[in-house]
Design a protein around this motif. Structure first.
Motif, PDB file in Angstrom:
ATOM      1  N   ALA A  88      19.448  56.504  34.423  1.00 37.53           N
ATOM      2  CA  ALA A  88      19.986  55.855  33.231  1.00 37.53           C
ATOM      3  C   ALA A  88      21.513  55.943  33.239  1.00 37.53           C
ATOM      4  O   ALA A  88      22.203  54.980  32.897  1.00 37.53           O
ATOM      5  CB  ALA A  88      19.415  56.507  31.975  1.00 37.53           C
ATOM      6  N   LEU A  89      22.027  57.078  33.653  1.00 37.07           N
ATOM      7  CA  LEU A  89      23.481  57.240  33.749  1.00 37.07           C
ATOM      8  C   LEU A  89      24.049  56.248  34.751  1.00 37.07           C
ATOM      9  O   LEU A  89      25.059  55.580  34.496  1.00 37.07           O
ATOM     10  CB  LEU A  89      23.805  58.674  34.182  1.00 37.07           C
ATOM     11  CG  LEU A  89      25.278  58.981  34.426  1.00 37.07           C
ATOM     12  CD1 LEU A  89      26.015  59.026  33.088  1.00 37.07           C
ATOM     13  CD2 LEU A  89      25.455  60.293  35.172  1.00 37.07           C
ATOM     14  N   MET A 119      27.398  46.375  28.706  1.00 37.60           N
ATOM     15  CA  MET A 119      26.611  47.475  29.265  1.00 37.60           C
ATOM     16  C   MET A 119      27.450  48.247  30.289  1.00 37.60           C
ATOM     17  O   MET A 119      27.597  49.457  30.220  1.00 37.60           O
ATOM     18  CB  MET A 119      25.352  46.908  29.923  1.00 37.60           C
ATOM     19  CG  MET A 119      24.516  47.907  30.681  1.00 37.60           C
ATOM     20  SD  MET A 119      23.902  49.231  29.648  1.00 37.60           S
ATOM     21  CE  MET A 119      23.159  48.321  28.336  1.00 37.60           C
ATOM     22  N   ARG A 120      28.039  47.501  31.199  1.00 34.20           N
ATOM     23  CA  ARG A 120      28.760  48.173  32.278  1.00 34.20           C
ATOM     24  C   ARG A 120      30.071  48.767  31.758  1.00 34.20           C
ATOM     25  O   ARG A 120      30.773  48.155  30.965  1.00 34.20           O
ATOM     26  CB  ARG A 120      29.065  47.133  33.351  1.00 34.20           C
ATOM     27  CG  ARG A 120      29.486  47.736  34.646  1.00 34.20           C
ATOM     28  CD  ARG A 120      29.381  46.673  35.718  1.00 34.20           C
ATOM     29  NE  ARG A 120      30.367  46.923  36.755  1.00 34.20           N
ATOM     30  CZ  ARG A 120      30.667  46.028  37.678  1.00 34.20           C
ATOM     31  NH1 ARG A 120      30.095  44.843  37.649  1.00 34.20           N
ATOM     32  NH2 ARG A 120      31.532  46.314  38.602  1.00 34.20           N
ATOM     33  N   MET A 121      30.338  49.979  32.177  1.00 33.96           N
ATOM     34  CA  MET A 121      31.558  50.616  31.700  1.00 33.96           C
ATOM     35  C   MET A 121      32.601  50.583  32.819  1.00 33.96           C
ATOM     36  O   MET A 121      32.375  51.074  33.909  1.00 33.96           O
ATOM     37  CB  MET A 121      31.284  52.051  31.282  1.00 33.96           C
ATOM     38  CG  MET A 121      30.298  52.099  30.131  1.00 33.96           C
ATOM     39  SD  MET A 121      30.041  53.748  29.547  1.00 33.96           S
ATOM     40  CE  MET A 121      28.749  53.440  28.346  1.00 33.96           C
ATOM     41  N   GLU A 128      18.513  43.138  27.178  1.00 35.81           N
ATOM     42  CA  GLU A 128      19.847  43.095  26.593  1.00 35.81           C
ATOM     43  C   GLU A 128      20.704  42.004  27.236  1.00 35.81           C
ATOM     44  O   GLU A 128      21.493  41.353  26.577  1.00 35.81           O
ATOM     45  CB  GLU A 128      20.487  44.474  26.792  1.00 35.81           C
ATOM     46  CG  GLU A 128      21.907  44.576  26.306  1.00 35.81           C
ATOM     47  CD  GLU A 128      21.937  44.846  24.822  1.00 35.81           C
ATOM     48  OE1 GLU A 128      22.982  45.240  24.332  1.00 35.81           O
ATOM     49  OE2 GLU A 128      20.907  44.647  24.149  1.00 35.81           O
ATOM     50  N   PHE A 180      24.425  52.913  33.385  1.00 34.74           N
ATOM     51  CA  PHE A 180      25.590  52.679  32.535  1.00 34.74           C
ATOM     52  C   PHE A 180      26.868  52.561  33.346  1.00 34.74           C
ATOM     53  O   PHE A 180      27.767  51.820  32.982  1.00 34.74           O
ATOM     54  CB  PHE A 180      25.723  53.812  31.511  1.00 34.74           C
ATOM     55  CG  PHE A 180      24.862  53.576  30.320  1.00 34.74           C
ATOM     56  CD1 PHE A 180      25.316  52.776  29.270  1.00 34.74           C
ATOM     57  CD2 PHE A 180      23.596  54.113  30.247  1.00 34.74           C
ATOM     58  CE1 PHE A 180      24.509  52.536  28.175  1.00 34.74           C
ATOM     59  CE2 PHE A 180      22.794  53.876  29.151  1.00 34.74           C
ATOM     60  CZ  PHE A 180      23.248  53.083  28.111  1.00 34.74           C
ATOM     61  N   THR A 181      26.945  53.333  34.459  1.00 29.26           N
ATOM     62  CA  THR A 181      28.176  53.270  35.238  1.00 29.26           C
ATOM     63  C   THR A 181      28.206  52.041  36.132  1.00 29.26           C
ATOM     64  O   THR A 181      29.239  51.412  36.266  1.00 29.26           O
ATOM     65  CB  THR A 181      28.343  54.523  36.106  1.00 29.26           C
ATOM     66  OG1 THR A 181      27.169  54.630  36.927  1.00 29.26           O
ATOM     67  CG2 THR A 181      28.455  55.763  35.257  1.00 29.26           C
ATOM     68  N   LEU A 214      20.621  50.869  22.505  1.00 30.76           N
ATOM     69  CA  LEU A 214      20.241  49.581  23.123  1.00 30.76           C
ATOM     70  C   LEU A 214      19.568  48.656  22.120  1.00 30.76           C
ATOM     71  O   LEU A 214      19.749  47.450  22.167  1.00 30.76           O
ATOM     72  CB  LEU A 214      19.299  49.828  24.302  1.00 30.76           C
ATOM     73  CG  LEU A 214      19.923  50.210  25.633  1.00 30.76           C
ATOM     74  CD1 LEU A 214      18.854  50.487  26.666  1.00 30.76           C
ATOM     75  CD2 LEU A 214      20.832  49.088  26.115  1.00 30.76           C
ATOM     76  N   ASP A 227      25.387  48.795  37.342  1.00 28.98           N
ATOM     77  CA  ASP A 227      24.731  47.751  36.573  1.00 28.98           C
ATOM     78  C   ASP A 227      23.223  47.804  36.867  1.00 28.98           C
ATOM     79  O   ASP A 227      22.749  48.660  37.611  1.00 28.98           O
ATOM     80  CB  ASP A 227      25.295  46.374  36.885  1.00 28.98           C
ATOM     81  CG  ASP A 227      25.186  46.045  38.361  1.00 28.98           C
ATOM     82  OD1 ASP A 227      24.408  46.745  39.051  1.00 28.98           O
ATOM     83  OD2 ASP A 227      25.860  45.118  38.828  1.00 28.98           O
ATOM     84  N   ALA A 265      17.224  47.314  28.956  1.00 28.88           N
ATOM     85  CA  ALA A 265      18.544  46.893  29.420  1.00 28.88           C
ATOM     86  C   ALA A 265      18.491  45.451  29.916  1.00 28.88           C
ATOM     87  O   ALA A 265      19.403  44.666  29.677  1.00 28.88           O
ATOM     88  CB  ALA A 265      19.020  47.827  30.522  1.00 28.88           C
ATOM     89  N   ILE A 275      20.337  56.810  23.874  1.00 29.60           N
ATOM     90  CA  ILE A 275      20.591  55.615  24.703  1.00 29.60           C
ATOM     91  C   ILE A 275      19.723  54.453  24.243  1.00 29.60           C
ATOM     92  O   ILE A 275      20.182  53.327  24.040  1.00 29.60           O
ATOM     93  CB  ILE A 275      20.307  55.925  26.191  1.00 29.60           C
ATOM     94  CG1 ILE A 275      21.326  56.928  26.725  1.00 29.60           C
ATOM     95  CG2 ILE A 275      20.324  54.646  27.019  1.00 29.60           C
ATOM     96  CD1 ILE A 275      21.047  57.353  28.157  1.00 29.60           C
TER      97      ILE A 275
END
Lengths: 142, 766, 115
Positions: A49-50, A1-3, A141, A53-54, B662, A56, A138, B658
């Motif tokens: 949401a952004l 997940m984490r970029m 996930e 992703f960046t 997922l 956690d 998430a 997104i």
């Protein structure tokens, strides 16, 4: 997940407050220009949401500051409450709009109105719903 | 009057809460309500006895001019007194009988609600209200038969009673509506005087048949009688109250009530007379054949209901007098006998006459009242049952038609009834003492109060028949006949044919009883033929309903989503094709002029993205194609001046991608399940569907039936909405309630997602 | 113009229906996305494309200058897009749960009620 991208992470830190501010601006100007509760809410939700992703999940939750489920409830309550003043004060049908123009220091003339309250309710419900879905997905996930 | 009807409901809903708090006294305390109602109704006797009819009207739905009207005349007063009077004793009785049972509160809820419904039924003047109360009695009866819901037999019997009476209720509703059409009013008070109009009306026969279907099922007339004996699965107080004294008489009540409107025709006489007589005969035969205490009583109730129906059908002055007298007599002795049956069961634990004997010394008072009530059942002087039976014989002898047949039926039935009465009144009490499961004791006052009072009244009314006669029964007979009639009741009619018939039936009946131990098994052997009876028909109907719906479900709900979709779409296509081809044969011609190249490009990309999403075998490709499609659609919105929509579409598309990323990637890759043949078929249907949509869309853009309502929003957004973004003003002001609904949907979807993920997390943990 | 838009809508509906008739649940989801886009465009086209201005009132005026495109249809579609997202999210998660329970991406194995 984490970029793992330093640029993205740094950008995320700066972008989040800017995007949230942008969403508020969209919300408030919505009555006169393109924008409004739906669009503003989606922008704010997309911003978080952004961030998700960046950074956690924990960071995203912290940045949101409230539980998204609460936002749904608060938003719906605001939307329903905005229906009441016209009905109670003037005996008009539900959701008859009320306008209270007032002059505030610094800001000048501001039009407070029930449609604005309603739109804020929509804004909060959209943020709350979208983020409830995205954040819990998430979480599932992980 | 409204309070009188509603008070039962009010107490009913308090009952589950009150019952455990009142302890042992609950029966006596709850009994105060029906007792008070009885006294209140009794205070009307002088007014009603003078021939007056009282109407009470309460606005119900004033806007629609619907009133709740109650009618109090001799007939409804007689019923109201029986319901509240016997109800009092039943409530007291149940306080002891069911003490310590787990669901006593529920029992009181139901029995009090039933009492209130029954009062409403006999007092209503409005046909709709009457029907509502009618159905309420069916439902409370269902719940009470199934009181011991842990027993399969009780549940089955309850369902059977419900199905039979509710199916009849449905017919009744149709019949009542037709009656209102024919008679021009929903008020009984008006219908009672328009009998001539209704009888001449073209709808008379269908409405009569429908109403009788309702009353015959409710009052357990042949061939619907089978549900009543099965209803004995209910606790004894229920059997005593609903299934002998009150509810099953609702059908009789309605026939008597409508006699002035519907009665007097040949059809009426033949239908009621013959079916009533048949029911009477079958009831007494079945009673003689049975050995279970409650079974015998139930079948003898069937006999009594048949007798009442027959008498109403005959409809002469004598017959109507006999009917009201018989109604009163039966309610008194049958209520008493049922409560005694409960006492026997309670004290000895035995439910079969063959195992009972010699209880006289252990329970002398019970035996005494059982004897008195049984004498009344047998129709032996000086009991009130004798008065009623003599009148019945006189009525059938004087019947305008079919007199011979029903007289024969009546005499045959009377013989068997004497034998039954002897079985009930003598067998358990005399002879050698047979062993019992419990040591029998005399019943306590709360159990004995009902039988004592009811049996004594039977004796008192027999000795002084004009006591109920001149006050109550004459007014009731007046209401049934619809015109003044002479009611004269006496114990002694002189030596005449009815007395001779009574004497004969008494002699033969006692003979039957003497040989009961031989007659009964002989008759019971005839049970082998029961599979030809009507209950079999009921079972067959129920079984076929189940099998039809089973195969229907198998066919229609086959569990394949794509077949559902295919069925829906194919049907839609056929209907649309039919409409298009028959109404708009001219197809619009394509007009491609003046399209900017960038517009064309955007549309082409969107279409290609859709086709790629369909054909690709890679999930990532499909999701990417969906993203491209979404942005293409957003651009289309922007191109055609829909800025807000375009922005929304872009944002939602982003979040959708997104979300799909997922979730979708935790599902397996694309697999081709279907055969190429079905793919061809689906493709064909899909293309046909898409083409039809295109066609319709082209046609709709060329027609405009009404001016668009948007004009209002465009013109008033500024002045009224104080906003310059018209779309937003519509969303948050003009159509705010729509938007409110929409954000609720959104919130619900989010909560649904959350709930499903939460459940999954908990599944994992455990 | 209407002809091209109508054709596009037709293509979207056809693609959506074809995907919904497949046995794979993932394809069903894709069909749902296509269907909601198709429906929105259908309403949009049916309200009249025209060449009107955006439904905005210039500052200082009471009514828009000249013809504007239909604001009601736009309001309708705007909420439909957001709701479509909510419902899609629900469907996706439901399907995912069903997949976890049944263990196969096959609609035909989900036809029993008791699994």
């Amino acid at each position: 997940m984490r970029m793992h991208s330093l640029i993205l992470r740094t950008a995320g830190h700066f972008l989040l407050p800017l995007l949230i501010l942008f969403s508020l601006w969209l919300l408030l100007r919505g009555h006169n220009e393109p924008g409004g509760g739906f669009i503003g809410g989606l922008v704010a939700a997309a911003a978080i949401a952004l961030y998700l992703f960046t950074m956690d999940l924990q960071a995203a939750r912290k940045a949101l500051w409230v539980d998204p489920r609460n936002l749904i409830g608060i938003g719906l309550t605001l939307a329903v409450l905005s229906a009441i003043p016209g009905a109670v004060l003037h005996g008009q049908p539900f959701f008859t709009s009320q306008w209270w123009p007032m002059t505030l220091p610094l800001l000048g003339e501001v039009k407070l109105s029930t449609p604005l309250i309603f739109d804020i309710g929509v804004y909060l419900v959209v943020i709350g719903s979208v983020l409830t879905i995205v954040l819990f997905l998430a979480e599932a996930e992980e | 009057m409204l309070l009188a009807v509603l008070s039962g409901f009010i107490l009913a809903f308090l009952a589950p809460w009150l019952t455990p708090r009142l302890g042992r006294a609950v029966g006596w305390l709850f009994g105060l309500l029906p007792a008070a109602l009885f006294v209140w109704f009794a205070s009307f006797i002088p007014v009603v006895a003078s021939g007056e009819t009282l109407l009470f009207s309460y606005p119900w739905v004033p806007g629609l001019d619907i009133n709740l009207t109650f009618l109090l005349d001799g007939l409804s007063l007689l019923f109201a007194l029986l319901i509240s009077g016997i109800g009092t004793f039943i409530v007291i009785y149940a306080g002891y009988y069911l003490h310590g049972e787990a669901y006593q509160g529920r029992f009181y809820l139901l029995i009090l609600a039933f009492m209130a419904s029954m009062l409403g039924l006999v007092l209503s003047s409005n046909l709709v209200a009457l029907f509502v109360f009618w159905e309420l009695t069916s439902i409370t009866s269902y719940l009470l038969i199934g009181y011991h819901h842990e027993e399969g037999k009780a549940r089955a019997s309850a369902l059977q009673g419900l199905f039979v009476t509710v199916a009849g209720g449905l017919a009744l509703l149709a019949g009542l509506v037709l009656l209102a059409v024919a008679g021009g009013s929903y008020e009984l008070s008006e219908l009672l005087t328009s009998g001539d109009v209704v009888r001449e009306h073209a709808l008379y026969l269908p409405l009569l048949l429908l109403i009788l279907l309702g009353t015959f099922t409710k009052s357990a007339q042949f061939p619907f009688h089978f549900w009543l004996p099965n209803a004995m699965a209910a606790p004894t107080p229920v059997s005593a109250y609903l299934h002998s004294a009150t509810m099953v008489k609702a059908g009789v009540y309605l026939m008597a009530r409508l006699n002035p409107t519907l009665g007097g025709t040949e059809t009426w006489l033949l239908l009621l007379g013959l079916i009533g007589a048949t029911t009477m005969l079958i009831g007494s035969y079945m009673a003689l054949r049975s050995t279970g205490v409650k079974q015998v009583l139930a079948y003898s109730t069937v006999m009594a209901l048949g007798t009442l129906t027959m008498l109403i059908g005959v409809g002469t002055e004598k017959a109507i007098t006999a009917a009201v007298a018989f109604l009163l007599a039966h309610s008194l002795y049958k209520g008493a006998l049922f409560m005694i049956a409960g006492i026997i069961d309670h004290e000895t634990g035995i439910k079969d006459f063959r195992e009972l004997g010699g209880l006289r010394s252990a329970m002398p008072l019970t035996a005494l009242f059982a004897g008195i009530a049984a004498l009344s059942l047998a129709g032996i002087a000086p009991l009130f049952g004798f008065v009623a039976k003599e009148l019945m014989f006189e009525a059938v002898l004087e019947a305008p038609a079919i007199g011979t047949v029903i007289t024969l039926f009546a005499v045959a039935s009377a013989m068997m009834v004497v034998a039954i009465a002897a079985v009930i009144g003598l067998r358990p009490w005399f002879g050698p003492r047979l062993p019992t499961k419990k040591t029998p004791h005399e019943a306590p006052p709360s159990l004995l109060a009902g039988p004592a009072v009811l049996a004594t009244l039977g004796l008192l009314f027999g000795l002084l028949p004009m006591l109920p006669g001149q006050h109550l029964l004459s007014a009731a007979a007046l209401a049934v006949a619809g015109e003044p009639i002479e009611v004269y009741l006496s114990l002694w009619h002189g030596f005449n044919l009815p007395l001779l018939l009574s004497a004969t039936s008494l002699a033969v009946g006692l003979l039957l009883y003497w040989q009961w131990s031989r007659v009964q098994p002989a008759l019971a052997r005839l049970a082998a033929w029961d599979h030809l009876g009507p209950e079999r028909g009921y079972e067959k109907v129920m079984a076929s309903i189940v099998s039809i719906s089973d195969s229907h479900t198998r066919l229609v709900q086959n569990g394949y989503l794509r077949y559902y979709i295919l069925t829906i779409i194919s049907t839609l296509l056929l209907l649309l094709a039919w409409t298009i081809l028959t109404r708009y044969p001219v197809l619009p011609s394509p007009d491609l002029s003046g399209i900017a190249p960038h517009t064309f490009t955007i549309l082409a990309i969107t279409a290609l993205a859709a086709l790629y999403a369909v054909t690709t075998r890679s999930r990532l490709g499909a999701v990417a194609a969906l993203g491209a499609l979404g942005f293409g659609v957003a651009l289309i919105y922007v191109l055609f001046s829909a800025a807000d929509v375009g922005i929304t579409q872009v944002l939602v598309e982003t979040i959708t991608v997104i979300m799909l990323v997922l979730v979708l990637f935790r599902l397996p890759g694309f697999l081709d399940f279907t055969l190429s043949g079905s793919r061809l078929r689906d493709g064909f249907i899909a293309v046909l569907f898409g083409g039809t949509i295109t066609l319709i869309l082209l046609m709709t853009t060329e027609v405009q039936f009404f001016p668009p309502i948007s004009e209002y929003f465009i013109e008033n957004s500024g002045p009224l909405g104080h906003g310059r973004n018209i779309v937003n003003v519509i969303l948050v002001d003009f159509r705010a309630i729509d938007t409110l609904g929409e954000i609720f949907v959104l919130a619900l979807a989010a909560i649904g997602v959350y709930a499903m993920l939460k459940l999954r997390a908990e599944d994992r943990k455990s | 113009m209407e002809f091209l838009m109508a054709s596009l809508v037709g293509i979207l509906f056809a693609s959506a229906l074809y995907m919904m008739l497949r046995r794979s649940i993932v394809k069903l989801v894709i069909g749902l996305v296509l269907l909601s886009n198709a429906a929105n465009l259908l309403i949009f086209t049916a309200s009249g494309l025209g060449s009107g201005q955006p439904p905005l009132i210039p500052p200082g005026a009471d009514v828009p200058v000249g013809a504007v495109s239909d604001p009601l249809a736009q309001a309708l579609i705007l909420t439909a897009i957001v709701i479509g997202f909510g419902v899609l999210a629900f469907a996706v998660v439901l399907i995912h749960r069903a997949y976890e329970v049944v263990g196969a991406d096959d609609m035909d194995q989900m036809k029993d009620t008791d699994t």
